[in-house]
Design an enzyme around this catalytic site. Structure first.
Site, PDB file in Angstrom:
ATOM      1  N   ASP A   9       3.122  -1.521  -7.129  1.00  0.00           N
ATOM      2  CA  ASP A   9       3.273  -1.443  -5.684  1.00  0.00           C
ATOM      3  C   ASP A   9       3.183  -2.887  -5.184  1.00  0.00           C
ATOM      4  OD1 ASP A   9       3.192  -0.357  -3.014  1.00  0.00           O
ATOM      5  OD2 ASP A   9       1.056  -0.853  -3.012  1.00  0.00           O
ATOM      6  N   LEU A  10       3.651  -3.137  -3.980  1.00  0.00           N
ATOM      7  CA  LEU A  10       3.629  -4.519  -3.469  1.00  0.00           C
ATOM      8  C   LEU A  10       2.477  -4.757  -2.484  1.00  0.00           C
ATOM      9  CD1 LEU A  10       5.104  -7.292  -3.101  1.00  0.00           C
ATOM     10  CD2 LEU A  10       6.344  -6.216  -1.220  1.00  0.00           C
ATOM     11  N   ASP A  11       2.575  -4.053  -1.341  1.00  0.00           N
ATOM     12  CA  ASP A  11       1.616  -4.278  -0.256  1.00  0.00           C
ATOM     13  C   ASP A  11       0.209  -3.877  -0.691  1.00  0.00           C
ATOM     14  OD1 ASP A  11       3.562  -5.096   1.651  1.00  0.00           O
ATOM     15  OD2 ASP A  11       4.145  -3.014   1.941  1.00  0.00           O
ATOM     16  N   TRP A  25       0.266  -2.546  13.395  1.00  0.00           N
ATOM     17  CA  TRP A  25       0.090  -1.166  13.913  1.00  0.00           C
ATOM     18  C   TRP A  25      -0.990  -1.130  14.988  1.00  0.00           C
ATOM     19  CZ3 TRP A  25       4.010   1.635  13.508  1.00  0.00           C
ATOM     20  CH2 TRP A  25       4.715   1.856  12.324  1.00  0.00           C
ATOM     21  N   LEU A  44      -1.991   5.380   6.287  1.00  0.00           N
ATOM     22  CA  LEU A  44      -0.630   4.849   6.436  1.00  0.00           C
ATOM     23  C   LEU A  44      -0.165   4.068   5.209  1.00  0.00           C
ATOM     24  CD1 LEU A  44      -1.199   5.690   9.352  1.00  0.00           C
ATOM     25  CD2 LEU A  44      -0.294   3.502  10.110  1.00  0.00           C
ATOM     26  N   VAL A 115       7.861   1.220  -1.073  1.00  0.00           N
ATOM     27  CA  VAL A 115       8.758   1.841  -0.092  1.00  0.00           C
ATOM     28  C   VAL A 115       9.042   0.899   1.085  1.00  0.00           C
ATOM     29  CG1 VAL A 115       8.083   4.187  -0.718  1.00  0.00           C
ATOM     30  CG2 VAL A 115       6.921   3.047   1.189  1.00  0.00           C
ATOM     31  N   LYS A 117      10.839  -1.866   3.232  1.00  0.00           N
ATOM     32  CA  LYS A 117      12.186  -2.449   3.368  1.00  0.00           C
ATOM     33  C   LYS A 117      12.110  -3.967   3.442  1.00  0.00           C
ATOM     34  CE  LYS A 117      14.595   1.469   5.346  1.00  0.00           C
ATOM     35  NZ  LYS A 117      13.953   2.540   6.108  1.00  0.00           N
ATOM     36  N   LYS A 145       6.326   7.578  -0.720  1.00  0.00           N
ATOM     37  CA  LYS A 145       5.177   8.151  -1.416  1.00  0.00           C
ATOM     38  C   LYS A 145       4.470   9.101  -0.445  1.00  0.00           C
ATOM     39  CE  LYS A 145       4.872   3.657  -3.615  1.00  0.00           C
ATOM     40  NZ  LYS A 145       4.234   2.338  -3.603  1.00  0.00           N
ATOM     41  N   GLU A 169      -1.524   0.652  -8.024  1.00  0.00           N
ATOM     42  CA  GLU A 169      -1.446   1.150  -6.639  1.00  0.00           C
ATOM     43  C   GLU A 169      -2.731   0.946  -5.845  1.00  0.00           C
ATOM     44  OE1 GLU A 169      -0.206   2.423  -4.061  1.00  0.00           O
ATOM     45  OE2 GLU A 169       1.838   2.803  -4.663  1.00  0.00           O
TER      46      GLU A 169
HETATM   47  C1  BG6 Z   1       4.348   0.320   2.117  1.00  0.00           C
HETATM   48  C2  BG6 Z   1       3.109   0.085   2.937  1.00  0.00           C
HETATM   49  O1  BG6 Z   1       4.333  -0.515   1.001  1.00  0.00           O
HETATM   50  O2  BG6 Z   1       5.509   0.061   2.892  1.00  0.00           O
HETATM   51  C3  BG6 Z   1       3.153   0.900   4.219  1.00  0.00           C
HETATM   52  O3  BG6 Z   1       1.961   0.448   2.197  1.00  0.00           O
HETATM   53  C4  BG6 Z   1       4.444   0.591   4.978  1.00  0.00           C
HETATM   54  O4  BG6 Z   1       2.029   0.583   4.994  1.00  0.00           O
HETATM   55  C5  BG6 Z   1       5.643   0.851   4.066  1.00  0.00           C
HETATM   56  O5  BG6 Z   1       4.546   1.406   6.131  1.00  0.00           O
HETATM   57  C6  BG6 Z   1       6.976   0.534   4.743  1.00  0.00           C
HETATM   58  O6  BG6 Z   1       7.052  -0.842   4.948  1.00  0.00           O
HETATM   59  P1  BG6 Z   1       8.144  -1.579   5.818  1.00  0.00           P
HETATM   60  O7  BG6 Z   1       7.954  -3.028   5.449  1.00  0.00           O
HETATM   61  O8  BG6 Z   1       9.489  -1.062   5.376  1.00  0.00           O
HETATM   62  O9  BG6 Z   1       7.870  -1.270   7.241  1.00  0.00           O
HETATM   63 MG    MG Z   2       0.272  -0.623  -1.183  1.00  0.00          MG
END
Ligand code: BG6
Ligand code: MG
Length: 215
Positions: A9-11, A25, A44, A115, A117, A145, A169
């Site tokens: 996973d990234l974030d 948010w 979230l 997920v 973008k 997810k 994750e």
């Molecule tokens: C996920 C995050 O990696 O990406 C979520 O954990 C986030 O918090 C989701 O809503 C979508 O991200 P983005 O950058 O497309 O708004």
């Molecule tokens: Mg994450």
């Protein structure tokens, strides 16, 4: 079956962008007249942008039409993009790059399963993009997810059986997604929150790749 590939996973795993999502948010919630806590934010994590907005609006007891939803999601994303545009190598979480190097040296395949973008922008800004054999991000999946689509596409891209993949994750939704497709999952964060993961680490500092030998 032994592990041959890792899906990250990234974030919140590779970089601490979870904090930027949270700040953006919270800023939106405050503009709409209600508060948004870090505890609320856990729900979230790993969830798509639009679903996150819906959860946030539910928390604030607000209901808006679809056009307004898109406007609000855009507003939050514009702030978020502003925050991540300033990111550089210094924001890679401790130990992550070393762990990626060791994986490469030992012949493991590496995929991104996020997920977001905004994933490509972030990976480019922090200079990690070349470590990834496959990148599955929010532009490539329909279901966020806890649906396992993002990880199944990662395994497929790596040409591996899901059972040969280990997911990293930080989100409850992400752990559920990995479990649904029979992947091993290492939680990154708090043991209390990520109790459904096979094991939990608090970060990559001093973590060796032999951690992948757990079964
Ligand atoms: C996920 C995050 O990696 O990406 C979520 O954990 C986030 O918090 C989701 O809503 C979508 O991200 P983005 O950058 O497309 O708004
Ligand atoms: Mg994450």
């Amino acid at each position: 079956m032994s592990i041959k590939g890792c899906i990250f996973d990234l974030d919140g795993v590779i970089v601490d962008t979870a904090k930027y999502h949270y700040i953006a948010w919270k800023r939106l919630a405050n503009e709409l007249g209600f508060d948004f806590t870090e505890e609320d934010n856990e729900k979230l994590k790993g969830v798509s942008r639009i679903r996150s907005l819906e959860l946030l609006l539910e928390l604030g007891n607000k209901s808006v039409d679809d056009k307004t939803k898109l406007e609000l999601a855009d507003r939050k994303n514009n702030w978020y993009v502003e925050y991540i545009s300033k990111m550089d190598k210094s924001e890679i979480l401790p130990g992550v790059e070393n762990f990626l190097i060791k994986l490469k040296e030992n012949g493991f395949k590496i995929a991104l399963g996020s997920v977001s973008k905004n994933a490509l922008t972030i990976l480019k800004n922090v200079g990690l993009i070349d470590y990834f054999d496959v990148i599955v991000d929010g532009t490539k999946v329909i279901n966020a997810k806890p649906d396992p689509e993002v990880f199944l596409k990662g395994a497929e891209g790596l040409n591996l059986n899901p059972k040969e993949c280990c997911v990293f994750e930080d989100a409850i939704a992400g752990i559920q997604a990995a479990k649904k497709c029979n992947m091993k999952v290492i939680g990154v964060g708090s043991e209390e929150i990520l109790s459904d993961a096979d094991i939990v680490i608090c970060g990559f500092e001093n973590v060796d790749i032999d951690i992948l030998n757990f079964t």
